[in-house]
Design a protein around this motif. Structure first.
Motif, PDB file in Angstrom:
ATOM      1  N   VAL A   1     125.084 -40.664 -30.377  1.00 33.99           N
ATOM      2  CA  VAL A   1     124.410 -39.315 -30.103  1.00 33.99           C
ATOM      3  C   VAL A   1     124.723 -38.669 -28.658  1.00 33.99           C
ATOM      4  CG1 VAL A   1     122.086 -38.139 -30.260  1.00 33.99           C
ATOM      5  CG2 VAL A   1     122.555 -40.142 -31.741  1.00 33.99           C
ATOM      6  N   GLY A   2     125.146 -37.701 -28.543  1.00 38.55           N
ATOM      7  CA  GLY A   2     125.289 -36.724 -27.313  1.00 38.55           C
ATOM      8  C   GLY A   2     124.283 -35.772 -27.252  1.00 38.55           C
ATOM      9  N   GLU A   3     124.626 -34.978 -26.220  1.00 43.20           N
ATOM     10  CA  GLU A   3     123.620 -33.914 -25.733  1.00 43.20           C
ATOM     11  C   GLU A   3     123.496 -32.525 -26.752  1.00 43.20           C
ATOM     12  OE1 GLU A   3     123.850 -33.306 -21.304  1.00 43.20           O
ATOM     13  OE2 GLU A   3     123.806 -31.168 -21.905  1.00 43.20           O
ATOM     14  N   GLY A   4     124.471 -31.857 -26.687  1.00 41.88           N
ATOM     15  CA  GLY A   4     124.640 -30.770 -27.429  1.00 41.88           C
ATOM     16  C   GLY A   4     126.184 -30.273 -27.480  1.00 41.88           C
ATOM     17  N   PRO A   5     126.340 -29.530 -28.532  1.00 36.07           N
ATOM     18  CA  PRO A   5     127.759 -28.953 -28.573  1.00 36.07           C
ATOM     19  C   PRO A   5     128.521 -28.173 -27.342  1.00 36.07           C
ATOM     20  CG  PRO A   5     126.651 -28.338 -30.441  1.00 36.07           C
ATOM     21  CD  PRO A   5     125.491 -28.936 -29.338  1.00 36.07           C
ATOM     22  N   GLY A   6     129.658 -28.271 -26.853  1.00 36.34           N
ATOM     23  CA  GLY A   6     130.222 -27.462 -25.901  1.00 36.34           C
ATOM     24  C   GLY A   6     130.933 -26.443 -26.732  1.00 36.34           C
ATOM     25  N   ALA A   7     131.971 -25.473 -25.810  1.00 43.90           N
ATOM     26  CA  ALA A   7     132.450 -24.560 -26.406  1.00 43.90           C
ATOM     27  C   ALA A   7     133.383 -25.016 -27.378  1.00 43.90           C
ATOM     28  CB  ALA A   7     133.371 -23.899 -25.226  1.00 43.90           C
ATOM     29  N   ASP A   8     134.186 -25.924 -27.343  1.00 42.69           N
ATOM     30  CA  ASP A   8     135.059 -26.284 -28.504  1.00 42.69           C
ATOM     31  C   ASP A   8     134.427 -26.682 -29.809  1.00 42.69           C
ATOM     32  OD1 ASP A   8     137.855 -26.132 -26.870  1.00 42.69           O
ATOM     33  OD2 ASP A   8     136.800 -27.669 -25.672  1.00 42.69           O
ATOM     34  N   GLU A   9     133.237 -27.630 -29.469  1.00 41.29           N
ATOM     35  CA  GLU A   9     132.591 -27.932 -30.733  1.00 41.29           C
ATOM     36  C   GLU A   9     132.018 -26.610 -31.354  1.00 41.29           C
ATOM     37  OE1 GLU A   9     132.285 -29.159 -27.557  1.00 41.29           O
ATOM     38  OE2 GLU A   9     133.355 -31.195 -27.908  1.00 41.29           O
ATOM     39  N   ASP A  10     131.567 -25.696 -30.450  1.00 42.47           N
ATOM     40  CA  ASP A  10     130.994 -24.481 -31.261  1.00 42.47           C
ATOM     41  C   ASP A  10     131.784 -23.781 -31.963  1.00 42.47           C
ATOM     42  OD1 ASP A  10     128.634 -22.323 -31.011  1.00 42.47           O
ATOM     43  OD2 ASP A  10     130.307 -21.369 -30.149  1.00 42.47           O
TER      44      ASP A  10
ATOM     45  N   PHE B   1     127.171 -44.083 -20.171  1.00 41.17           N
ATOM     46  CA  PHE B   1     127.117 -42.726 -19.574  1.00 41.17           C
ATOM     47  C   PHE B   1     128.042 -42.062 -20.560  1.00 41.17           C
ATOM     48  CE2 PHE B   1     127.368 -45.653 -15.765  1.00 41.17           C
ATOM     49  CZ  PHE B   1     126.330 -45.130 -15.136  1.00 41.17           C
ATOM     50  N   HIS B   2     127.681 -40.629 -20.505  1.00 43.50           N
ATOM     51  CA  HIS B   2     128.293 -39.666 -21.328  1.00 43.50           C
ATOM     52  C   HIS B   2     129.738 -39.425 -21.019  1.00 43.50           C
ATOM     53  CE1 HIS B   2     129.079 -35.839 -23.287  1.00 43.50           C
ATOM     54  NE2 HIS B   2     127.917 -35.790 -23.851  1.00 43.50           N
ATOM     55  N   PRO B   3     130.839 -39.514 -21.780  1.00 46.76           N
ATOM     56  CA  PRO B   3     132.136 -39.297 -21.563  1.00 46.76           C
ATOM     57  C   PRO B   3     132.434 -38.172 -20.579  1.00 46.76           C
ATOM     58  CG  PRO B   3     131.985 -39.307 -23.873  1.00 46.76           C
ATOM     59  CD  PRO B   3     130.464 -39.289 -23.272  1.00 46.76           C
TER      60      PRO B   3
ATOM     61  N   ILE C   1     132.411 -29.085 -34.933  1.00 51.06           N
ATOM     62  CA  ILE C   1     132.444 -30.425 -34.992  1.00 51.06           C
ATOM     63  C   ILE C   1     132.144 -31.048 -33.538  1.00 51.06           C
ATOM     64  CG2 ILE C   1     134.110 -32.734 -35.456  1.00 51.06           C
ATOM     65  CD1 ILE C   1     135.662 -30.602 -37.091  1.00 51.06           C
ATOM     66  N   PRO C   2     131.168 -32.018 -33.346  1.00 53.66           N
ATOM     67  CA  PRO C   2     130.918 -32.827 -32.369  1.00 53.66           C
ATOM     68  C   PRO C   2     131.998 -33.555 -31.600  1.00 53.66           C
ATOM     69  CG  PRO C   2     129.267 -33.531 -34.154  1.00 53.66           C
ATOM     70  CD  PRO C   2     130.376 -32.978 -34.609  1.00 53.66           C
ATOM     71  N   PHE C   3     131.912 -33.461 -30.362  1.00 51.30           N
ATOM     72  CA  PHE C   3     132.827 -34.130 -29.625  1.00 51.30           C
ATOM     73  C   PHE C   3     134.393 -33.867 -30.049  1.00 51.30           C
ATOM     74  CE2 PHE C   3     129.125 -36.287 -28.456  1.00 51.30           C
ATOM     75  CZ  PHE C   3     129.149 -36.421 -27.015  1.00 51.30           C
ATOM     76  N   VAL C   4     134.883 -32.781 -30.008  1.00 50.84           N
ATOM     77  CA  VAL C   4     136.427 -32.370 -30.213  1.00 50.84           C
ATOM     78  C   VAL C   4     136.876 -31.987 -28.973  1.00 50.84           C
ATOM     79  CG1 VAL C   4     136.245 -32.125 -32.644  1.00 50.84           C
ATOM     80  CG2 VAL C   4     135.827 -30.092 -31.115  1.00 50.84           C
TER      81      VAL C   4
ATOM     82  N   THR D   1     126.668 -37.377 -33.625  1.00 50.57           N
ATOM     83  CA  THR D   1     126.035 -35.932 -33.483  1.00 50.57           C
ATOM     84  C   THR D   1     125.506 -35.910 -32.150  1.00 50.57           C
ATOM     85  OG1 THR D   1     124.199 -34.700 -34.768  1.00 50.57           O
ATOM     86  CG2 THR D   1     123.786 -36.928 -34.255  1.00 50.57           C
ATOM     87  N   ASN D   2     124.691 -34.913 -32.085  1.00 55.35           N
ATOM     88  CA  ASN D   2     124.006 -34.627 -30.636  1.00 55.35           C
ATOM     89  C   ASN D   2     122.656 -34.309 -30.855  1.00 55.35           C
ATOM     90  OD1 ASN D   2     126.309 -34.086 -28.664  1.00 55.35           O
ATOM     91  ND2 ASN D   2     126.882 -32.555 -30.438  1.00 55.35           N
ATOM     92  N   VAL D   3     121.770 -34.431 -29.621  1.00 56.82           N
ATOM     93  CA  VAL D   3     120.270 -34.219 -29.850  1.00 56.82           C
ATOM     94  C   VAL D   3     120.129 -32.598 -30.259  1.00 56.82           C
ATOM     95  CG1 VAL D   3     118.317 -33.931 -28.412  1.00 56.82           C
ATOM     96  CG2 VAL D   3     120.019 -35.982 -28.118  1.00 56.82           C
TER      97      VAL D   3
HETATM   98  N1  URA Z   1     129.023 -33.166 -25.147  1.00 50.51           N
HETATM   99  C1  URA Z   1     128.269 -33.304 -26.000  1.00 50.51           C
HETATM  100  O1  URA Z   1     127.082 -34.096 -25.783  1.00 50.51           O
HETATM  101  N2  URA Z   1     128.350 -33.358 -27.370  1.00 50.51           N
HETATM  102  C2  URA Z   1     129.489 -32.758 -27.866  1.00 50.51           C
HETATM  103  O2  URA Z   1     129.452 -32.633 -29.022  1.00 50.51           O
HETATM  104  C3  URA Z   1     130.607 -32.336 -26.948  1.00 50.51           C
HETATM  105  C4  URA Z   1     130.146 -32.479 -25.449  1.00 50.51           C
END
Ligand code: URA
Length: 217
Positions: free
Chosen positions: A73-82, A187-189, A86-89, A113-115
């Motif tokens: 579980v990450g934080e939220g989508p960034g620009a690429d994910e948006d 830690f978050h990537p 897809i999360p974390f791309v 997924t993300n929060v």
């Molecule tokens: N960072 C996040 O926390 N989630 C993503 O999907 C991408 C970057």
């Protein structure tokens, strides 16, 4: 061998790393939970519970095996994910792919997924009311997937799943029990991309996660 991967973590990714083990066919069993999961996704895709949806291209619900043993579980989508839905791309996602490859965990076997499911403007931290509006989706995802391991990537996931006052630098690497699962924060990537010294602790955490994961699949 794995150390070589570790020290390659920050190298630019040209293509998705090949993971050789464990070889396992994912078989998604038909179940009532899966129907409920599909319905939940539908509900999320049309969600208007907070202001984040207005600025986002699309809702990024999650990706992977809906019957996964391991959920990240990450934080939220960034620009690429948006853009891709897809999360974390993006860059952080490519680094996550390398970390998973180093731990010999196949991305397609797990659930990511993300929060919050919609991109916050300018990638700002999601606000409290936005998290509160979105967190029921995350809770339902966990309840339906029933993962045995949950990995919290970064502060927001850690504070949402482990405890509101938890700090990643303090709690990382330790097992907690939440939602009938073993939960670990790391830690978050994206933090790793900014601060190379976090590479070693993340790898230490991933080895613990990998070891338990192997006993569960
Ligand atoms: N960072 C996040 O926390 N989630 C993503 O999907 C991408 C970057």
């Amino acid at each position: 061998m794995k150390e070589r991967y570790l020290f390659d973590l920050l190298a630019p990714v040209k293509k998705r790393p090949k993971v050789t083990a464990p070889k396992r066919q994912i078989v998604i069993q038909p179940s009532e939970s899966l129907d409920k999961f599909t319905a939940l996704k539908q509900e999320a895709l049309t969600c208007q519970r907070c202001r984040l949806r207005q600025g986002a291209t699309q809702v990024v619900f999650g990706v992977g095996n809906p019957q996964a043993v391991l959920m990240m579980v990450g934080e939220g989508p960034g620009a690429d994910e948006d853009r891709q839905g897809i999360p974390f791309v993006g860059r952080a996602g490519q680094l996550l792919d390398k970390i998973l490859a180093a731990a010999e965990i196949r991305r397609e076997d797990i659930y990511i997924t993300n929060v919050v499911k919609c991109r916050p403007p300018q990638n700002r931290m999601p606000q409290e009311d936005e998290v509160a509006a979105c967190v029921p989706f995350l809770k339902r995802q966990i309840e339906l997937i029933k993962p045995k391991i949950i990995v919290c990537l970064g502060a927001l996931a850690t504070q949402t799943i482990i405890a509101p006052e938890a700090r990643v630098s303090v709690v990382r690497g330790r097992w907690f029990e939440r939602f009938n699962a073993r939960v670990m924060a790391t830690f978050h990537p994206a933090a790793l991309l900014r601060d190379v010294s976090k590479k070693r602790p993340v790898w230490e955490d991933m080895k613990k996660i990998r070891d338990i994961y192997r006993t569960l699949i």
